[in-house]
Design a protein around this motif. Structure first.
Motif, PDB file in Angstrom:
ATOM      1  N   HIS A 214       0.866  -1.174   0.000  1.00  0.00           N
ATOM      2  CA  HIS A 214       0.000   0.000   0.000  1.00  0.00           C
ATOM      3  C   HIS A 214       0.910   1.232   0.000  1.00  0.00           C
ATOM      4  CE1 HIS A 214      -3.511  -2.455   1.310  1.00  0.00           C
ATOM      5  NE2 HIS A 214      -2.627  -3.112   2.023  1.00  0.00           N
TER       6      HIS A 214
ATOM      7  N   CYS B  94      -4.827   5.811   0.214  1.00  0.00           N
ATOM      8  CA  CYS B  94      -3.864   4.821  -0.245  1.00  0.00           C
ATOM      9  C   CYS B  94      -3.505   5.185  -1.681  1.00  0.00           C
ATOM     10  CB  CYS B  94      -4.452   3.420  -0.184  1.00  0.00           C
ATOM     11  SG  CYS B  94      -3.278   2.173  -0.751  1.00  0.00           S
TER      12      CYS B  94
ATOM     13  N   GLU C 181      -1.329   3.386  -3.754  1.00  0.00           N
ATOM     14  CA  GLU C 181      -0.728   2.291  -4.514  1.00  0.00           C
ATOM     15  C   GLU C 181      -1.829   1.265  -4.718  1.00  0.00           C
ATOM     16  OE1 GLU C 181       2.880   1.890  -5.149  1.00  0.00           O
ATOM     17  OE2 GLU C 181       2.100   0.347  -6.489  1.00  0.00           O
TER      18      GLU C 181
ATOM     19  N   CYS D  71      -4.012  -1.666  -4.630  1.00  0.00           N
ATOM     20  CA  CYS D  71      -3.835  -2.785  -3.692  1.00  0.00           C
ATOM     21  C   CYS D  71      -5.016  -3.731  -3.727  1.00  0.00           C
ATOM     22  CB  CYS D  71      -3.627  -2.236  -2.283  1.00  0.00           C
ATOM     23  SG  CYS D  71      -4.949  -1.128  -1.760  1.00  0.00           S
TER      24      CYS D  71
ATOM     25  N   HIS E  91      -9.164  -0.476  -3.358  1.00  0.00           N
ATOM     26  CA  HIS E  91      -8.071   0.502  -3.205  1.00  0.00           C
ATOM     27  C   HIS E  91      -8.594   1.936  -3.078  1.00  0.00           C
ATOM     28  CE1 HIS E  91      -4.754   3.081  -4.381  1.00  0.00           C
ATOM     29  NE2 HIS E  91      -5.378   3.380  -5.492  1.00  0.00           N
TER      30      HIS E  91
HETATM   31 CU1  CUA Z   1      -4.151   0.135  -0.089  1.00  0.00          CU
HETATM   32 CU2  CUA Z   1      -4.333   0.931  -2.309  1.00  0.00          CU
END
Ligand code: CUA
Length: 337
Positions: A170, A205, A207, A209, A213
């Motif tokens: 993340h 967040c 990234e 994930c 997300h």
């Molecule tokens: Cu945790 Cu995107």
């Protein structure tokens, strides 16, 4: 019928469309912390350099265009070997090299200045944040409690953030306070966080994930030192013990008698799961579902009965409870201030 388009109109429209990405909160262009100021300054500097490059190239293109229509001696241009080669090497090689070296140097400089533990924060508050699919687990050093999806910090004081992940990669990003920091399983990354102004700062967040997300948000609440320590004291207390015979007590029994206990912890009870967020002080939080919905009884009821309908793919299964059980559970969870 032929529709006539105004070329300039389309251009302005496209530019406005791009600029809408720069408005609204949270924006990294409205920094409220030392590191965030550095990052925002770098952004504007890069923007200025890129703008200057664009202007120079546009001017050169324009000159070429003008010359190609006028008395430009093509033969002379190509036969004059040395001048041609020199222009290509200077304009096409050296100039981009210098500009890119400068921007790279600036980038590395800011990265080095921001992505290291700040010496001033060495002895200050340390907070551990662990990324989960799709929520944030939060611990404070030297404190007994666990919390989730909200980080309280004292305003004007640098705090150390140690971040890692329990599952996939993340990235923690609070645009107004700091640049992005990756949360990697098995590795701890450290940053210093500071808010110059009291307020609530939204983080996200950054990234990809998994399926939720986008619904992995958190809030940093920067408050006065007094309010911060009062919050710490409250969080350190066990869950509120419901009065005998009250609706809250029925709710507690519903909670402790269901599968909730395998995943959630409520200090002072037998519920000691650590798969999902700690609920000891659930009612003190602003949102549920990691920033997804305001923490209201209606939203909470919907979440408990079937959180899959609001956040599909999250790891909480639907709960098979009747209306009375849900009402009692809401009363109990609502009492966990
Ligand atoms: Cu945790 Cu995107």
């Amino acid at each position: 019928m032929r529709i006539k388009y105004n070329r300039y109109g389309i251009l302005v429209f496209l530019l406005l469309g791009i600029l809408t990405g720069c408005t609204g909160s949270p924006s990294m262009l409205t920094p409220y912390g030392e590191d965030a100021v550095l990052t925002a300054s770098l952004t504007w500097l890069m923007f200025a350099i890129a703008g200057a490059v664009l202007l120079v190239i546009s001017a050169l293109l324009w000159m070429t265009y003008r010359r190609s229509r006028g008395a430009w001696d093509e033969k002379e241009f190509y036969t004059n070997d040395h001048k041609y080669l020199r222009n290509v090497l200077l304009g096409g090689g050296l100039l981009p090299l210098v500009v890119l070296m400068i921007t790279m140097g600036l980038g590395i400089g800011v990265e080095n200045a921001t992505n290291v533990p700040n010496a001033k924060a060495a002895s200050a508050i340390e907070i551990e944040v662990i990324g989960h699919q799709w929520w944030w687990e939060v611990h404070y050093s030297n404190q007994k409690f666990d919390t989730a999806n909200e980080i309280h910090i004292p305003v004007g004081q640098p705090v150390t953030l140690r971040v890692t992940s329990a599952d996939v990669i993340h990235s923690l990003w609070i645009p107004e306070l700091h640049g992005k920091i990756d949360m990697i399983p098995g590795q701890t990354n450290t940053i210093t966080l500071e808010a110059d102004k009291a307020g609530t700062y939204r983080g996200q967040c950054a990234e990809y994930c998994g399926v939720q997300h986008a619904h992995m948000a958190l809030f940093v609440i920067a408050e006065s030192s007094t309010d911060f320590h009062a919050w710490l004291d409250d969080q350190n207390k066990s869950g509120v013990e419901p009065k005998v015979g009250s609706l809250e007590q029925t709710g507690e029994q519903v909670f402790l008698g269901s599968s909730c206990v395998y995943c959630h912890n409520i200090a002072g009870t037998n519920a000691s799961g650590h798969v999902g967020p700690d609920l000891t002080h659930l009612a003190s939080r602003v949102t549920i579902g990691s920033g997804l919905l305001p923490n209201t009884p209606g939203n909470l009821a919907g979440w408990i009965v079937n959180s899959q309908s609001v956040k599909p793919g999250n790891h909480m299964p639907p709960m098979d409870l009747n209306g009375d059980q849900v009402q009692a559970l809401l009363a109990y969870l609502g009492s966990l201030k």
